[in-house]
Design an enzyme around this catalytic site. Structure first.
Site, short mmCIF file in Angstrom:
data_model
loop_
_atom_site.label_atom_id
_atom_site.label_comp_id
_atom_site.label_asym_id
_atom_site.label_seq_id
_atom_site.Cartn_x
_atom_site.Cartn_y
_atom_site.Cartn_z
N ASN A 7 0.87 -1.18 0.00
CA ASN A 7 0.00 0.00 0.00
C ASN A 7 0.90 1.22 0.00
O ASN A 7 1.70 1.42 0.92
CB ASN A 7 -0.90 0.00 1.25
CG ASN A 7 -1.67 1.28 1.40
OD1 ASN A 7 -1.95 1.97 0.43
ND2 ASN A 7 -2.02 1.60 2.64
N GLY A 8 0.78 2.05 -1.02
CA GLY A 8 1.60 3.25 -1.10
C GLY A 8 1.97 3.59 -2.52
O GLY A 8 1.30 3.18 -3.48
N ASP A 38 -18.75 18.61 3.32
CA ASP A 38 -18.11 17.46 2.70
C ASP A 38 -16.74 17.27 3.34
O ASP A 38 -16.19 18.21 3.94
CB ASP A 38 -17.97 17.64 1.19
CG ASP A 38 -17.90 16.32 0.44
OD1 ASP A 38 -17.79 15.26 1.10
OD2 ASP A 38 -17.94 16.32 -0.80
N ASP A 39 -16.18 16.07 3.23
CA ASP A 39 -14.88 15.83 3.85
C ASP A 39 -13.76 16.58 3.14
O ASP A 39 -12.79 17.01 3.75
CB ASP A 39 -14.57 14.33 3.90
CG ASP A 39 -14.76 13.66 2.55
OD1 ASP A 39 -14.02 13.97 1.62
OD2 ASP A 39 -15.67 12.81 2.44
N TYR A 54 -10.59 11.36 5.12
CA TYR A 54 -11.50 10.71 4.18
C TYR A 54 -11.38 9.20 4.09
O TYR A 54 -12.37 8.48 4.08
CB TYR A 54 -11.28 11.31 2.79
CG TYR A 54 -12.00 10.59 1.67
CD1 TYR A 54 -13.36 10.78 1.46
CD2 TYR A 54 -11.32 9.72 0.83
CE1 TYR A 54 -14.03 10.12 0.43
CE2 TYR A 54 -11.98 9.06 -0.19
CZ TYR A 54 -13.32 9.26 -0.39
OH TYR A 54 -13.98 8.61 -1.39
N SER A 73 -18.41 9.87 5.05
CA SER A 73 -17.24 10.28 5.81
C SER A 73 -17.33 11.69 6.37
O SER A 73 -16.60 12.04 7.31
CB SER A 73 -15.97 10.12 4.97
OG SER A 73 -16.15 10.64 3.67
#
Length: 522
Positions: free
Chosen positions: A139-140, A405-406, A297, A343
């Protein structure tokens, strides 16, 4: 794509026989399409079959990627691997699960960051057969992919079959583990030596989990701790200790694991197939710069990352945003506060509470449409906004509405939402964002590679207001966001590069951003 039973050959390298099931393999693919992006990862060492637990964990992490998924298990000296396009519930059939035998395994959910995601070859996990046999998920986003590609070809003589930076990472790890071997026998110190060299060669963000054939599970995190990774443990009675490593703590809580710790920036942990834990710091100068967008988020609100509750951070973002709204908006004229689900809901609740304005739910969300932020391709995102949100006219008719909103990234969703509110009868629309203006590319694993796609890039706030069609537009201040997230924590810094243009790894320059603009537009 289903990989059948694997085994270990006498030379110590895992070998595979691959059976490919890929209905879309004959479709055209985007040139240079990358496997990078926001992802969810999990790894487990158990005392019993691990396939169902990994499946359940991937379903919990589905919000982190809906483009493709993959799972690998370790049985004896070899791997069983299955990966496919689509969501978790679509990708694994009973026959696939039966083949994923073993008590150690890992899994991955992904979304693509360029064009429409058609290449199943880009799905994780990635496999190399030497040394030992390694399967890895990541992940990244690596920021020195051009240099690494050249090194692997010219110096390490390793072949790359995709443009995925995860394939780069597993090959760099394999090369450095090969060099670190000091004899025929495997030992964890070889892994830690290899990870030290990985940190020296690889730039960018990475939280990774790997299986080492015949030996166990490795997990490691980049020296800046940008992407999250948490370690958990539970007792299986007399059978012993079971371990899990995952992107978010909700996986641990769902499986009744105790949270041991967040894996530290630069740290590596190795867990043998017998459940023995080894750990070592592999960076000489680790620093903690967790990604601010996780809290704004991306992460689920019921997760805790780096000791910070995501839900409580979002409540505090609402508190700070309310103070800014009070300074810049005609609060006395606003009738209702509404969130964009899901969110933004905690922040919106606090905005309403702090401003003393009625809180209402005016938008209904279809939960069976993918999140527009992670939809591959702008045209598909635009279409998806209309499919996933519906305004309830009874909540809007004749009212001055404040929407929370986020964040506002490309402005696509925001513009559609403002139009929906007006069509539903809103008298005026004040649009607010719990995050600051996103003015710069995000290069550490979130789908914002091109400044030309960001509505706030090069625009003033009045210009953005006009672009999305709102009457008023109010953003969170950068320092307020930072303070809200870090309040009560020992952490002192965040990666806020997409808001400030300051990249914490220190190796992102204008030349790289220009290259990214031309090659990785979403």
């Amino acid at each position: 794509m289903t990989t059948t039973c694997t085994h270990t050959n006498p030379g110590g390298c895992a070998t595979l026989k691959v059976k490919v099931h890929s209905p879309g393999a004959d479709q055209e693919t985007s040139e240079g399409e990358s496997g990078r992006g926001m992802c969810g990862i999990v790894g487990m060492v158990s005392t019993g079959p691990v396939n169902q637990d990994i499946y359940d964990s991937l379903a919990l992490l589905q919000h982190r990627g809906q483009d493709s998924t993959g799972m690998a298990t370790l049985e004896g000296g070899g791997f069983h691997i299955h990966k496919a396009k689509g969501q978790v519930k679509e990708a694994y059939r009973t026959r696939d699960m039966r083949k994923l035998r073993g008590t150690t395994g890992l899994g991955h959910v992904r979304y693509a960051t360029k064009g429409s995601a058609k290449r199943e070859e880009e799905a994780q996990p990635f496999y190399v057969n030497s040394p030992f046999g390694i399967v890895l998920v990541h992940n990244g986003n690596l920021t020195n992919t051009r240099e690494l590609t050249a090194q692997l070809h010219d110096q390490d003589r390793r072949h790359l079959n995709t443009t995925s930076d995860t394939e780069l990472l597993v090959n760099v790890l394999a090369r450095e583990l090969q060099v670190a071997q000091d004899g025929k026998d495997f030992n964890p110190q070889q892994l830690f030596t290899a990870i030290t060299r990985v940190h020296e060669r690889v730039e960018g963000s990475y939280a990774a989990i790997a299986l080492i054939a015949g030996h166990g599970l490795l997990a490691f995190r980049d020296p800046f701790g940008i992407r999250p990774l948490v370690l958990g443990r539970r007792q299986a009675g007399l059978l012993g200790t079971e371990w899990v490593v995952a992107s978010e703590s909700l996986v641990l809580e769902s499986g009744d694991y105790d949270i041991v710790k967040d894996i530290a920036p630069g740290e590596a942990v190795f867990i043998s197939t017998g459940g023995e834990l080894f750990e070592q710091q592999c960076s000489p100068s680790p620093q903690m710069y967790p990604c601010s967008f996780e809290y704004v988020y991306l992460a689920r609100p019921d997760s805790t990352m780096n000791g910070i509750s995501v839900y409580e951070a979002r409540l505090r973002l609402g508190d700070r945003l309310a103070a800014t709204i009070a300074k810049h908006a005609p609060v006395k004229d606003i009738d209702v506060v509404m969130p964009i689900p899901d969110s933004a809901r905690p922040a919106a609740m606090q905005v309403a509470r702090r401003l003393g304005i009625e809180y209402r739910e005016g938008f209904y969300k279809n939960k069976y449409v993918g999140r527009t932020f992670i939809m591959p391709g702008q045209a598909q995102r635009t279409k998806s906004v209309k499919q996933k949100l519906n305004a309830l006219p009874s909540e809007f008719e004749g009212k001055n509405v404040l929407i929370v909103d986020d964040s506002i990234v490309r402005g696509t969703t925001s513009k559609e939402i403002v139009e929906m509110a007006r069509r539903a009868g809103a008298k005026s629309v004040t649009f607010t964002s719990a995050a600051p203006p996103v003015r710069y590319p995000h290069v550490y694993g979130i789908n914002m590679p091109s400044s030309s796609e960001l509505v706030a890039a090069g625009r003033t706030i009045p210009e953005i207001t006009q672009e999305i069609g709102a009457d008023y537009l109010i953003y969170q201040e950068v320092e307020d966001m930072k303070d809200a997230i870090l309040e009560g924590s020992d952490i002192t810094e965040l990666d806020m590069s997409c808001f400030t243009g300051e990249y914490c790894t220190g190796n992102v320059d204008q030349e790289y951003l220009d290259w990214l603009e031309g090659n990785q537009s979403s």
